[in-house]
Design a protein around this motif. Structure first.
Motif, short mmCIF file in Angstrom:
data_model
loop_
_atom_site.label_atom_id
_atom_site.label_comp_id
_atom_site.label_asym_id
_atom_site.label_seq_id
_atom_site.Cartn_x
_atom_site.Cartn_y
_atom_site.Cartn_z
N TYR A 336 61.37 53.83 14.67
CA TYR A 336 62.06 52.55 14.82
C TYR A 336 62.23 52.13 16.28
O TYR A 336 62.82 51.08 16.56
N THR A 337 61.74 52.90 17.23
CA THR A 337 62.07 52.65 18.64
C THR A 337 61.45 51.38 19.21
O THR A 337 61.90 50.91 20.26
N PHE A 339 61.69 48.53 17.97
CA PHE A 339 62.32 47.37 17.33
C PHE A 339 63.77 47.15 17.75
O PHE A 339 64.48 46.41 17.09
N HIS A 340 64.20 47.76 18.84
CA HIS A 340 65.54 47.49 19.36
C HIS A 340 65.50 47.69 20.88
O HIS A 340 64.91 48.65 21.38
N THR A 365 56.48 57.84 9.03
CA THR A 365 56.97 56.59 8.48
C THR A 365 57.89 56.82 7.28
O THR A 365 58.71 55.97 6.95
N LEU A 369 61.85 55.26 7.97
CA LEU A 369 61.50 53.94 7.47
C LEU A 369 61.27 54.04 5.96
O LEU A 369 61.30 55.13 5.39
N LEU A 416 59.76 45.41 9.23
CA LEU A 416 60.32 45.40 10.58
C LEU A 416 59.91 44.17 11.38
O LEU A 416 60.36 43.99 12.51
N ILE A 425 67.26 46.63 11.86
CA ILE A 425 67.47 47.67 12.87
C ILE A 425 68.81 47.48 13.56
O ILE A 425 69.54 48.45 13.81
N SER A 428 71.46 48.84 11.37
CA SER A 428 71.43 50.31 11.35
C SER A 428 72.08 50.89 12.59
O SER A 428 72.85 51.85 12.52
#
Length: 487
Positions: A336-337, A339-340, A365, A369, A416, A425, A428
């Protein structure tokens, strides 16, 4: 995905009657209609109900402000504005990039409008569905039948046995119909990277900020072996994190390579603190090469990012500093890195190319995810030999991949994208911060022993908190400045 929200202007006869007709026409098209009582209710409804596939509203009452607010939640969601002959159309070219359509209040046109709304809804669903998944859905809907593997033949074999019927009923028809052979030409090939599979790889690469991405259906243990088999040929030397996953130890058993170990620090709790900066220096590597029998200058490095305790590196510094042509970041737990903003510069695909170097990032994944178990990705940034890499890929990848698994990888990426993905994200991260604060509060209120969380004392805002020199909370005596960060 057949819910339409309607924001009408109640009590105005010439507007109410056309909406009543439209309500009936939309129900005949298979839509469920709901009526929020305010703009705020509507926005909350969209935020918490992703099955909503359109919004109908009165342009004179709500206008562009409502469109902009909805757009922040989902820029793809179709918006239908009702106007009359006296409505003011103050819309710029930028505003028209929204999925926005206008209809006039009138009696007797509901069937035509509902047909168009069905058409635009189908286009919306088609737009948000990624390419391979869309092709697989189409193949299943067409009800095609092939005389090849798998042996259950779209689930028909299961229905010839009592226990098979239990299995079929539990998993459902579409799951089994989508489990098709690699021989289905219209779906392309995972091994040859053709057709919808190739489109899926390109789609995923754009999503994750990579130049090329590969879908792997055997887990990141296999992804790690693929990258290592390509990047560290027989007889070469590679740098490898002592805190590596066992799949990389298996790679060393399979390949005739010389490992040089990068040793991480450890605190009194047994938590690994990452590899200190000195281990990445040219001087340190020179000493280790000289002290290792059969070693030459390393051609490849493997770094676990993040560690299993949630520590991320300043990857930009490693990319610039580490004097090897190829670096692999094993990022199994942090897909997820990208996406923020708090992860900027802390992931394998962060930043631009570095001349003369290639970067690989492997991600599970399925771990963090929404993909099926064994779903994995390999991302690449920089020049590499695609043909040779694909030989390593085919060596470790089955010739009978699970297509539902492949579709789940692509769908996890699709979730995403855009404003809906950023919102997922963000939420989360906010929930993780809230949980940390709650445990901290309960610990302060407890009269005896209570759980604690390993983190700085002051965590008012979401961040990747630096493991800085001289701070007591992390317990590492030799921490480097601007090097490691707690997720």
């Amino acid at each position: 995905m057949n819910i339409i929200a309607i924001m009408g202007q109640q009590g105005v006869f010439y507007k109410d009657e056309p909406l009543k007709e439209l309500h009936l026409a939309l129900e005949q098209q298979g839509f469920q209609l709901i009526y929020p009582t305010s703009s705020n209710d509507l926005l909350k409804l969209i935020e918490h109900n992703p099955r909503i596939c359109g919004v109908i509203f009165d342009w004179d009452q709500h206008g562009l402000d409502l469109c902009s607010d909805i757009n922040q939640l989902n820029e793809y969601l179709p918006l239908y504005a009702f106007i009359n002959t006296h409505s003011t159309m103050d819309v710029s070219a930028h505003d028209m990039r929204m999925a926005l359509w206008f209809f006039e209040y009138a009696l007797g046109v509901a069937d035509s409008i509902s047909t168009r709304i069905r058409q635009y809804t189908n286009e919306y669903l088609d737009q948000i569905t990624p390419p391979f998944t869309r092709s697989l859905f189409t193949y299943v809907k067409e009800g095609k039948y092939t005389f090849c593997t798998p042996g259950h033949m779209a689930g028909t074999a299961y229905q010839k046995s009592p226990v098979g019927c239990l299995f079929y009923d539990f998993f459902g028809g579409n799951t089994l119909k989508a489990d098709v052979s690699i021989s289905v030409t219209e779906l392309g090939s995972l091994l040859d990277h053709t057709g919808p599979h190739l489109e899926a790889e390109e789609y995923i690469a754009r999503t994750f900020g990579a130049e090329q991405s590969y879908m792997v259906t055997n887990g990141t243990s296999t992804s790690n072996k693929i990258v290592g088999m390509y990047a560290a040929p027989d007889g070469s030397t590679l740098l490898i994190d002592r805190n590596c996953h066992k799949s990389l130890a298996h790679l060393l058993m399979m390949s005739d390579v010389v490992p040089i170990w990068l040793k991480p620090g450890r605190n009194a709790l047994g938590i690994l603190g990452g590899i200190p900066r000195r281990e990445f220096s040219h001087e340190s590597i020179t000493e280790k090469v000289a002290a290792t029998h059969g070693a030459s200058w390393p051609v490849h490095a493997v770094i676990t990012n993040s560690t299993y305790d949630g520590l991320l590196y300043n990857t930009n510094w490693i990319k610039e500093t580490l004097d090897v042509p190829s670096i692999h970041f094993d990022s199994a737990w942090v897909p997820y890195t990208n996406f923020h903003p708090i992860y900027e510069g802390k992931s394998g695909m962060s930043g631009d190319r570095v001349p003369g170097k290639v970067f690989f990032e492997t991600q599970s994944t399925h771990k963090m995810l929404a993909a099926f178990s064994q779903a994995s990705l390999i991302h690449v940034k920089g020049e590499y030999d695609e043909e040779t890499f694909n030989e390593a890929y085919m060596m470790h990848t089955t010739t009978s991949p699970s297509y539902p698994l492949v579709a789940s990888i692509e769908t996890a990426a699709a979730m995403l994208r855009g404003n809906p993905g950023r919102r997922l994200i963000n939420r989360s991260v906010e929930r993780a911060l809230h949980f940390r604060k709650e445990v901290q509060r309960l610990k302060d209120e407890a009269e005896g022993w209570f759980f604690d969380i390993w983190q700085p004392e002051d965590i008012e805002e979401a961040d990747c908190w630096p493991v800085a020199p001289g701070e007591a909370w992390h317990g590492f005596r030799e921490a480097d400045d601007d090097h490691m960060f707690l997720d």
